[in-house]
Every structure is written in structure tokens, then in C-alpha cells.
Design an enzyme around this catalytic site. Structure first.
Site, PDB file in Angstrom:
ATOM      1  CE  LYS A   1      23.635  32.919  60.676  1.00 28.89           C
ATOM      2  NZ  LYS A   1      22.037  32.748  60.616  1.00 28.89           N
TER       3      LYS A   1
HETATM    4  N1  PPE Z   1      19.060  35.095  56.259  1.00 26.59           N
HETATM    5  C1  PPE Z   1      19.384  35.183  57.789  1.00 26.59           C
HETATM    6  C2  PPE Z   1      18.288  36.432  58.556  1.00 26.59           C
HETATM    7  C3  PPE Z   1      19.955  33.935  58.320  1.00 26.59           C
HETATM    8  O1  PPE Z   1      19.574  33.988  59.276  1.00 26.59           O
HETATM    9  C4  PPE Z   1      19.766  32.681  57.294  1.00 26.59           C
HETATM   10  C5  PPE Z   1      20.118  31.330  57.686  1.00 26.59           C
HETATM   11  C6  PPE Z   1      19.912  33.091  55.625  1.00 26.59           C
HETATM   12  C7  PPE Z   1      19.437  34.430  55.414  1.00 26.59           C
HETATM   13  C8  PPE Z   1      20.491  32.358  55.079  1.00 26.59           C
HETATM   14  O2  PPE Z   1      21.349  31.307  54.600  1.00 26.59           O
HETATM   15  P1  PPE Z   1      22.295  30.366  54.467  1.00 26.59           P
HETATM   16  O3  PPE Z   1      22.051  29.513  55.581  1.00 26.59           O
HETATM   17  O4  PPE Z   1      24.176  30.719  54.107  1.00 26.59           O
HETATM   18  O5  PPE Z   1      21.520  29.663  53.209  1.00 26.59           O
HETATM   19  N2  PPE Z   1      20.223  31.413  59.559  1.00 26.59           N
HETATM   20  C9  PPE Z   1      20.613  30.029  59.967  1.00 26.59           C
HETATM   21  C10 PPE Z   1      19.920  30.387  60.963  1.00 26.59           C
HETATM   22  C11 PPE Z   1      18.704  29.730  61.042  1.00 26.59           C
HETATM   23  C12 PPE Z   1      17.808  29.986  63.148  1.00 26.59           C
HETATM   24  O6  PPE Z   1      17.069  29.884  63.287  1.00 26.59           O
HETATM   25  O7  PPE Z   1      18.271  29.178  63.732  1.00 26.59           O
HETATM   26  C13 PPE Z   1      20.463  28.521  59.311  1.00 26.59           C
HETATM   27  O8  PPE Z   1      19.924  28.292  58.215  1.00 26.59           O
HETATM   28  O9  PPE Z   1      21.445  27.893  59.585  1.00 26.59           O
END
Ligand code: PPE
Length: 308
Positions: free
Chosen positions: A160
Site C-alpha cells: 500500500k
Molecule cells: N484495493 C485498494 C487499492 C485499496 O486501497 C484497498 C483499501 C483495498 C483494495 C481493500 O483492502 P482492505 O481495506 O484491506 O479490505 N483502501 C484503503 C484506503 C482507501 C482510501 O480511499 O483511502 C481503505 O479502505 O482503508
């Protein structure tokens, strides 16, 4: 979405007043994007506020840093304890969103990142539904982006990484300016990858299908993993298979998953309604079980909660 200030932010082991939690404009990450972050939610439960899958989020932060060769100066236990402390001191008893960030601070200019100081912060504030309450209840309108998700040899998609979100930002701008709620991104191979900050599932013939995160260049979502467990426990089959845009257009149901967004039904993709254009029964079932699990109403998922 606006931020609601709270009292303190954890910065490198200190509890700093919210408005004093600032950094130098010549901080390395601000210029070159090498840094890693997490998004974590805490929810109100009958036993007090609890952080959802805290350890898994902090483990992913460690993995993100490992890929970037950033030496995170805190152990897993220290990071988890800091997260709990920031919820406690800010008295966020009704739950919150939490943003841990590891960034390279002031010290050097130039692309080589590894001589800059490593700074670790965790902020927390109350945050509503990322894609809106209406979207959670009725579904969101999605657009397939003209921006391709990073090829894994351009940007490590399992990390991330701060700078990686330029790609998400461009896709989000395109979708919102065109009147949609959120973008779906294809990989450079043309297969479905993920959304700008969420993973995606479709439902076809009673089976849940999501792109395999690693091959699809998607983040291995912790919500995706929770939904996989929940769906299997509810008796549904779950598979990780390559998906094409036709699969979205012809799906019976579709939804997205993420910590900030939570579980959000997809009403349409490129103006083609998904199923009936309203949240379907399987989406509803996994969504309501997820919301019950995060609020501590499902004893079988109690191990996902870290009470502060
Ligand atoms: N893909 C991406 C690109 C992503 O950033 C997230 C989380 C996910 C999938 C889902 O991951 P999880 O939260 O572990 O289920 N995105 C984080 C940041 C969002 C934002 O816009 O800032 C979040 O959901 O906290």
C-alpha cells in the site's frame, strides 16, 4: 470526505496535539511518494470499542515497508498497542477510521530514499460510509476506467504505497467527473483488477467470484478475506478467477469490499444494470453478516476484534 479532527495523533511514540501534527515541506515522501499506509476501522460493540483485524492490517503495513525497503522502527506489538492507545486517548467509543502512515521525513533531497528518516504516525477520527449511506443501501454506479492498474513491474501492487495512489486518484477523478461513484480498473492485460480503493466481487449462479489479487495486481484486501470466510460459512462457493468486463456486465450481483468503503453493492457498470440494478440477496447476506461481525454480534468472528 472531510476529516473530523480529534485530540491527539500518535507520532513516533508521542501523543501530539492534532493541530501540531505537522511535518516539514521538504519531507521526502511528499516529493517522491515512497511511503506506506493502512486504513483500519474500529467499531462500537457491546463490550466497548474494538479494532477490526488490527494485527492483519499492521502485518500488511510491515509487508508494504519490506517491499519498499523502509525499516519500520516498531514491532507488530508496538504498532497494535499504539493503535489502541490512539482510540483510547481520543475517546472514540463509537468507532473510527484509523490511518497509520510510514513516511520518509526531512533530511535529504534526491530520489534515493533510504537515507531519509523514517516517521510513523497513526491518526484516528470518526468517518462515515466512504461511498455514502445511499451507496451502501442501494448500490453504486461504476465506470470502467481508461487508466490501467499498475503493472506489478511498475509499482508493487502488494504494497500500500503512497505514490501508488496517483493511479487510483486519476481513475477516481475520471469516474466522478463523468458522473459515476467509483471506478473499476483493468490490469494492463485487460482483465479486471480492482477499484481505486476496494476489491471487487461478482456473483454468478450463486457463486462468488473475485479476481486472484496477486495475478490481478490488486491489493490483498482484508475485507475481501473476511467476506470470503463469511460467504463460505453461509454456504456459498467462493472462487478466485480471472474476470473480464463482460463478466461484470452479465453478473447476477456485484459488490465491492474495503475497510473505508466496507461492503457496497454495485448497481451498474458502464450504465448496464447489474442484475436487477438493486442489491441482490447474496450481497445482502454477506453485507449484513459483515456488519454484524464488525460490531461483535457474531461470536464465531470474535477473534477478528481487538478490544481497546
Ligand atoms: N484495493 C485498494 C487499492 C485499496 O486501497 C484497498 C483499501 C483495498 C483494495 C481493500 O483492502 P482492505 O481495506 O484491506 O479490505 N483502501 C484503503 C484506503 C482507501 C482510501 O480511499 O483511502 C481503505 O479502505 O482503508
Amino acid at each position: 470526505m472531510p476529516i473530523t479532527p480529534t485530540k491527539k495523533i500518535w507520532m513516533d511514540g508521542e501523543l501530539v496535539d492534532w493541530e501540531r501534527a505537522t511535518t516539514h515541506v521538504l519531507s521526502h515522501t511528499l516529493h517522491y511518494g515512497v511511503g506506506a499506509f493502512e486504513g483500519i476501522r474500529a467499531y462500537q460493540t457491546a463490550q466497548g470499542v474494538a479494532i477490526f483485524r488490527l494485527r492483519e492490517h499492521m502485518e500488511r503495513l510491515q509487508r508494504s515497508c519490506k517491499i519498499l525497503m523502509i525499516e519500520l522502527p516498531y514491532t507488530l506489538d508496538e504498532l497494535c498497542e499504539a493503535a489502541k492507545e490512539i482510540v483510547r486517548v481520543n475517546e472514540l467509543t463509537e468507532g473510527c477510521y484509523m490511518r497509520p502512515l510510514v513516511y520518509l521525513g526531512y533530511g535529504e533531497m534526491g530520489i534515493y530514499p533510504l537515507n531519509s528518516p523514517v516517521n510513523t504516525v497513526i491518526a484516528a477520527w470518526p468517518w462515515g460510509s466512504y461511498l455514502g449511506d445511499h451507496g451502501v443501501a442501494n448500490g453504486v454506479r461504476m465506470k470502467i476506467s481508461s487508466w490501467a492498474r499498475h503493472h506489478p513491474n511498475s509499482m508493487p501492487t502488494a504494497s500500500k504505497t503512497v505514490g501508488g495512489y496517483v493511479n487510483s486518484g486519476l481513475a477516481k477523478i475520471e469516474a466522478v467527473k463523468a458522473g459515476y461513484d467509483e471506478a473499476i480498473m483493468l490490469g494492463t492485460d485487460g482483465l479486471i483488477s480492482e477499484c481505486t480503493g476496494e476489491n471487487i466481487f461478482i456473483v454468478r449462479g450463486g457463486k462468488l467470484i473475485s479476481p486472484p489479487p496477486s495475478e490481478a495486481g490488486a491489493l490483498t484486501g482484508i475485507t475481501l478475506s473476511s467476506i470470503t470466510t463469511i460467504a463460505k460459512d453461509l454456504g456459498y462457493e467462493v472462487a478466485f478467477e480471472a474476470l473480464r468486463r463482460d463478466d461484470l456486465y452479465l453478473a447476477d450481483e456485484a459488490f465491492l469490499t474495503g475497510t473505508a468503503a466496507e461492503v457496497v453493492p454495485i448497481a451498474s457498470v458502464d450504465d448496464r444494470s447489474v442484475g436487477e440494478g438493486a442489491p441482490g440477496p447474496i450481497t445482502r447476506a454477506v453485507q449484513s453478516t459483515y456488519f454484524a461481525a464488525v460490531r461483535g454480534e457474531r461470536p464465531e468472528y470474535a477473534s477478528w476484534l481487538a478490544h481497546v
